[in-house]
Scaffold this motif. Structure first.
Motif, PDB file in Angstrom:
ATOM      1  N   ASP A 150       0.754  -1.120  -0.014  1.00 42.21           N
ATOM      2  CA  ASP A 150       0.074  -0.188   0.102  1.00 42.21           C
ATOM      3  C   ASP A 150       0.925   1.350  -0.002  1.00 42.21           C
ATOM      4  O   ASP A 150       0.634   2.213   0.552  1.00 42.21           O
ATOM      5  CB  ASP A 150      -1.072  -0.093   1.155  1.00 42.21           C
ATOM      6  N   LEU A 151       2.151   1.126  -0.430  1.00 46.07           N
ATOM      7  CA  LEU A 151       3.009   2.396  -0.384  1.00 46.07           C
ATOM      8  C   LEU A 151       2.204   3.529  -1.022  1.00 46.07           C
ATOM      9  O   LEU A 151       2.600   4.680  -0.578  1.00 46.07           O
ATOM     10  CB  LEU A 151       4.199   1.936  -1.427  1.00 46.07           C
ATOM     11  N   PRO A 152       1.461   3.700  -2.191  1.00 41.70           N
ATOM     12  CA  PRO A 152       0.859   4.967  -2.516  1.00 41.70           C
ATOM     13  C   PRO A 152       0.069   5.716  -1.229  1.00 41.70           C
ATOM     14  O   PRO A 152      -0.183   6.946  -1.382  1.00 41.70           O
ATOM     15  CB  PRO A 152       0.175   4.879  -3.772  1.00 41.70           C
ATOM     16  N   LEU A 153      -0.402   5.097  -0.484  1.00 38.96           N
ATOM     17  CA  LEU A 153      -1.019   5.633   0.884  1.00 38.96           C
ATOM     18  C   LEU A 153      -0.579   5.914   1.813  1.00 38.96           C
ATOM     19  O   LEU A 153      -0.906   6.340   2.760  1.00 38.96           O
ATOM     20  CB  LEU A 153      -2.489   4.502   1.030  1.00 38.96           C
ATOM     21  N   LYS A 154       0.905   5.517   1.904  1.00 38.44           N
ATOM     22  CA  LYS A 154       1.521   5.677   3.109  1.00 38.44           C
ATOM     23  C   LYS A 154       1.868   7.040   3.131  1.00 38.44           C
ATOM     24  O   LYS A 154       2.273   7.898   2.361  1.00 38.44           O
ATOM     25  CB  LYS A 154       3.005   4.814   3.163  1.00 38.44           C
ATOM     26  N   LYS A 155       2.061   7.892   4.529  1.00 33.97           N
ATOM     27  CA  LYS A 155       2.375   9.061   4.889  1.00 33.97           C
ATOM     28  C   LYS A 155       3.652   9.346   5.601  1.00 33.97           C
ATOM     29  O   LYS A 155       3.820   8.238   6.185  1.00 33.97           O
ATOM     30  CB  LYS A 155       1.256   9.820   5.444  1.00 33.97           C
ATOM     31  N   ASP A 156       4.203  10.450   5.720  1.00 29.67           N
ATOM     32  CA  ASP A 156       5.532  10.633   6.502  1.00 29.67           C
ATOM     33  C   ASP A 156       5.051  11.041   7.639  1.00 29.67           C
ATOM     34  O   ASP A 156       3.820  11.286   8.014  1.00 29.67           O
ATOM     35  CB  ASP A 156       6.508  11.437   5.735  1.00 29.67           C
ATOM     36  N   ARG A 157       5.970  11.471   8.756  1.00 27.60           N
ATOM     37  CA  ARG A 157       5.450  12.052   9.878  1.00 27.60           C
ATOM     38  C   ARG A 157       5.003  13.322   9.905  1.00 27.60           C
ATOM     39  O   ARG A 157       4.009  13.808  11.029  1.00 27.60           O
ATOM     40  CB  ARG A 157       6.881  12.066  10.798  1.00 27.60           C
ATOM     41  N   GLN A 158       4.856  14.215   8.815  1.00 30.78           N
ATOM     42  CA  GLN A 158       4.107  15.205   8.607  1.00 30.78           C
ATOM     43  C   GLN A 158       2.806  15.132   8.341  1.00 30.78           C
ATOM     44  O   GLN A 158       2.207  16.273   7.902  1.00 30.78           O
ATOM     45  CB  GLN A 158       5.088  16.176   7.650  1.00 30.78           C
TER      46      GLN A 158
END
Length: 244
Positions: A43-51
């Motif tokens: 699900d990489l395209p849905l992953k978000k960073d800490r911000q």
């Protein structure tokens, strides 16, 4: 940028003989013929960073399933979830390249219609036989954006009957990499570029491959240099074109 929701493939045509996935997996004692779902990147395209921002930024083009084939049979159980992810990221373009275009109609979602605006379907045809076999099927599918990959190019390929359709947006050519690479002859690349110019189709020479022949001279090129050498080749083709 790449997104590989599954990994592994089965060799199905001459272009697969020296497959880079098999080569790299072999270095790790991994069997590339076993198709497995990615635990980390599915699900990489849905992953978000800490911000809270998507790790794949808006406006990106993502090479999808380039260590497998998007339409391979083993992935039938996972593909609907991937289509759902693609629908959720309408702000990202997904490039899907396949050697199994005959499975396309059985693998698209119910709401595909004329195609998704953010999906580019590409078909690989490494020689004339594969072009003649796959491209008529390709022209008959419903897709808003279509590319052809002549990669790894194994011989001179005539694309005129297919580019004349007006349905192809881009043709990308590349040579074969790593050990035992078969030659990529610049004369073949030049011919395809001239055919693309004739039919006003965008052209890209994305890599020379490791065994490159130009004007009768053979060059052994390190994989890390294949892209930059291809860009020099593109500049040369444009220079020739502008002389006439």
């Amino acid at each position: 940028m790449q997104w590989n929701p599954w990994h592994g493939c089965h060799k199905c045509s001459p272009g697969c003989l020296n497959c880079y996935v098999y080569y790299l997996d072999g270095l790790r004692d991994k069997d590339a013929s076993i198709v497995t779902k990615s635990k980390t990147y599915f699900d990489l395209p849905l992953k978000k960073d800490r911000q809270g921002n998507f790790k794949i930024p808006s406006g990106s083009q993502v090479s999808t399933c380039f260590t497998s084939d998007f339409f391979i049979e083993e992935a039938d159980q996972w593909r609907n979830d991937v289509w759902d992810i693609i629908r959720k990221r309408r702000d990202v373009d997904f490039l899907i390249c396949t050697k199994r275009i005959e499975r396309f109609k059985a693998c698209i979602p119910d709401d595909w219609g004329e195609g998704y605006d953010n999906v580019i379907i590409a078909v690989t045809c490494e020689n004339q036989n594969m072009a003649n076999k796959r491209l008529p099927i390709f022209l008959g599918i419903k897709a808003r954006r279509r590319n052809i990959f002549v990669s790894p190019i194994l011989e001179d390929v005539e694309l005129s009957p297919f580019l004349a359709s007006g349905k192809i947006d881009l043709v990308s050519v590349g040579g074969e990499s790593y050990e035992n690479a078969r030659e990529c002859n610049f004369a073949w690349v030049r011919h395809i570029k001239e055919t693309c110019d004739k039919y006003d189709v965008a052209f890209d020479f994305h890599q020379t491959g490791s065994n490159f022949v130009k004007d009768g001279r053979r060059y052994r090129i390190k994989h890390c240099d294949e892209y930059s050498q291809a860009k020099k080749g593109m500049a040369y083709l444009e220079k020739i074109k502008n002389q006439f």
